[in-house]
Scaffold this motif. Structure first.
Motif, PDB file in Angstrom:
ATOM      1  N   TYR A  24       0.836  -1.196   0.000  1.00 35.19           N
ATOM      2  CA  TYR A  24       0.000   0.000   0.000  1.00 35.19           C
ATOM      3  C   TYR A  24       0.872   1.248   0.000  1.00 35.19           C
ATOM      4  N   GLN A  25       0.427   2.233  -0.768  1.00 39.48           N
ATOM      5  CA  GLN A  25       1.106   3.528  -0.792  1.00 39.48           C
ATOM      6  C   GLN A  25       0.385   4.458   0.173  1.00 39.48           C
ATOM      7  N   PRO A  26       1.060   4.946   1.217  1.00 44.54           N
ATOM      8  CA  PRO A  26       0.387   5.758   2.237  1.00 44.54           C
ATOM      9  C   PRO A  26      -0.266   6.998   1.640  1.00 44.54           C
ATOM     10  N   GLY A  27      -1.489   7.257   2.097  1.00 48.47           N
ATOM     11  CA  GLY A  27      -2.235   8.421   1.636  1.00 48.47           C
ATOM     12  C   GLY A  27      -3.093   8.171   0.419  1.00 48.47           C
ATOM     13  N   ALA A  28      -2.944   6.986  -0.211  1.00 47.34           N
ATOM     14  CA  ALA A  28      -3.673   6.733  -1.455  1.00 47.34           C
ATOM     15  C   ALA A  28      -5.180   6.785  -1.246  1.00 47.34           C
ATOM     16  N   GLU A  29      -5.654   6.183  -0.162  1.00 47.17           N
ATOM     17  CA  GLU A  29      -7.098   6.152   0.075  1.00 47.17           C
ATOM     18  C   GLU A  29      -7.648   7.566   0.300  1.00 47.17           C
ATOM     19  N   TYR A  30      -6.905   8.375   1.020  1.00 46.40           N
ATOM     20  CA  TYR A  30      -7.345   9.750   1.297  1.00 46.40           C
ATOM     21  C   TYR A  30      -7.405  10.570   0.005  1.00 46.40           C
ATOM     22  N   VAL A  31      -6.383  10.447  -0.826  1.00 45.32           N
ATOM     23  CA  VAL A  31      -6.324  11.241  -2.060  1.00 45.32           C
ATOM     24  C   VAL A  31      -7.409  10.810  -3.043  1.00 45.32           C
ATOM     25  N   LEU A  32      -7.644   9.507  -3.142  1.00 48.20           N
ATOM     26  CA  LEU A  32      -8.554   8.989  -4.168  1.00 48.20           C
ATOM     27  C   LEU A  32      -9.993   8.842  -3.688  1.00 48.20           C
ATOM     28  N   GLU A  33     -10.263   9.239  -2.459  1.00 47.60           N
ATOM     29  CA  GLU A  33     -11.616   9.109  -1.936  1.00 47.60           C
ATOM     30  C   GLU A  33     -12.598   9.912  -2.791  1.00 47.60           C
ATOM     31  N   GLY A  34     -13.552   9.213  -3.364  1.00 51.14           N
ATOM     32  CA  GLY A  34     -14.573   9.863  -4.187  1.00 51.14           C
ATOM     33  C   GLY A  34     -14.151  10.115  -5.621  1.00 51.14           C
TER      34      GLY A  34
END
Length: 464
Positions: free
Chosen positions: A90-100
């Motif tokens: 996992y690349q940290p922050g990916a979920e936050y950046v790509l949310e929505g």
């Protein structure tokens, strides 16, 4: 006979108890027969690391490993949460950046359900470096020149896309200013060769095969990223990184021509909290071993050790990994075993307490149902008391009767004391009561006997 059987059964239970506990411990902490690693694209570094890890896990732990090809970080995270993968990159922050963020709204993911099995951090493995790649003869000279061109940003849900979007914001370029494409590494190479792609933003380790395959041809170059300090201040998952000159090509045209300043983010290996601690400890030990670090060219991890491995976690550390990082804090008993047997231990303790109380209740009932040792003596004492009640000491013949009753009480008391041990006399309250009754009756008889003697003495004095 019954007591002997009970003693034998207790001895057998005590002998077999450690064996039962040992077998239960082994069963509860046994490694799974098979695990799955969510590994990304075959041309990326995630996948090559998963292949290496698979061989070592199967060899050292005897656990079969399946490698699942994915589109990147977000899919890996979803597979972990759904329980379809046990390890994932996992690349940290990916979920936050790509949310929505979705290219096609109708394909938007369903809302994420509340987590019942937490995602846990195992290790930070290497730096994923941001590369903005353009053909060597392209008119694109700097990041701001990307406007109006066809740019590959990475596949949907990938770490590449999660790094590309903040980089474009940093350059004040919107998606409307470019023609964005969401391509795999293989498709990027193919469209570059067909002159259908103007640039690609790739966020991978500098040892990734796809990066060397592109840049070693001498057909491509890397763009500088301006205002890096501002970028790392705004995007907390990025940090400064420098690619040494000649890293990808050391003959003309050299790539990069000089030391190249860019940004990078970590590459995390994650798991679920429910994955056995012993398995995660084994995985962590393998990852931190010098042979693995050399084979995978994890130079940062090799040089900085645990401090790099634990950097920028973002998730709670898995207990199995923490045992490796802090071996002195490892508990004597495996926490999974303790948790798994907590209900059983509570049940056993409750049953033992209930059994003891039931045994004591039955024992007391039996004791109450049986005639006490003193019952016979008490009846005899009551008989003597009834006899003395018929004598008031006024008659001349009462003296001998009273003396006889007093001797009976004394003999009865001595006989009774001979039937009890010192321990029983100390423990049994009934004996105290019986002795007090004996003393009380003796006092009554003595009083009447004394009155009788006084009357007889008075008669003698009054005789003429």
């Amino acid at each position: 006979m019954k007591r002997s059987v009970i003693k034998i059964l207790l001895v057998i239970l005590l002998i077999s108890f450690p064996v039962i506990i040992h077998q239960t411990y082994r069963w509860l902490t046994a490694l799974p027969d098979q695990i799955t690693i969510a590994a990304g694209h075959p041309e990326g570094r995630y996948y090559s690391m998963a292949v290496q890890l698979k061989g070592l896990l199967e060899e050292q732990l005897g656990t079969k490993v399946n490698i699942q090809q994915t589109k990147g970080s977000i899919e890996n995270l979803e597979l972990l949460r759904s329980g379809k993968a046990d390890l994932g990159f996992y690349q940290p922050g990916a979920e936050y950046v790509l949310e929505g963020f979705q290219v096609e709204p109708e394909k938007a993911r369903a809302p994420r359900q509340p987590e019942t099995d937490r995602i846990c951090f195992i290790a930070n493995l290497y730096s994923q470096v941001v590369h903005v790649i353009v053909p060597v003869d392209s008119e694109i000279k700097k990041l701001a020149d990307l406007k109006g061109y066809r740019i590959a940003l990475g596949e949907q849900g990938s770490g590449d896309l999660a790094a590309s979007l903040p980089l474009l914001r940093h350059a004040q370029i919107s998606l409307d200013d470019i023609t964005p494409t969401y391509l795999s590494y293989e498709e990027i190479e193919e469209q570059f060769n067909q002159n259908r792609l103007d640039a690609a933003i790739m966020t991978v380790g500098i040892e990734a095969p796809v990066l060397h395959e592109l840049l070693d041809t001498g057909k491509y170059r890397i763009l500088e990223i301006p205002f890096i300090d501002a970028l790392t201040r705004k995007e907390t998952y990025f940090y400064k990184y420098e690619i040494p000159a000649g890293m990808f090509r050391r003959v003309e045209p050299v790539v990069p021509v000089q030391d190249h300043r860019t940004v990078a983010c970590g590459a995390h290996l994650l798991s679920r909290e429910s994955v056995p601690e012993d398995l995660i400890s084994g995985v962590t030990t393998i990852i931190l071993h010098q042979d693995f670090l050399r084979q995978m060219q994890l130079n940062e991890l090799f040089a900085q050790g645990h401090s790099f491995a634990r950097d920028n976690q973002g998730f709670p550390v898995h207990a199995g990994a923490d045992h490796v990082y802090n071996p002195e804090l490892k508990p004597f008993l495996n926490s999974e075993f303790v948790e798994a047997t907590e209900g059983m231990r509570s049940f056993i303790v409750s049953m033992l307490i209930a059994s003891y109380l039931l045994f004591r209740w039955i024992q007391k009932r039996r004791e109450k149902a049986k005639e006490h040792k003193l019952d016979r003596y008490i009846r005899q004492l009551m008989s003597i008391e009834n006899k003395q009640m018929k004598l008031d000491g006024n008659n001349e013949s009462d003296g001998l009767s009273l003396q006889s009753l007093l001797d009976e009480v004394t003999a009865l008391r001595q006989d009774t004391l001979g039937q009890f041990s010192a321990h029983e006399l100390n423990e049994d309250r009934a004996t105290d009561v019986f002795l007090e009754m004996c003393h009380a009756l003796s006092d009554k008889i003595n009083a009447k006997l004394l009155g009788w003697k006084i009357d007889r003495l008075g008669e003698k004095i009054n005789k003429p």
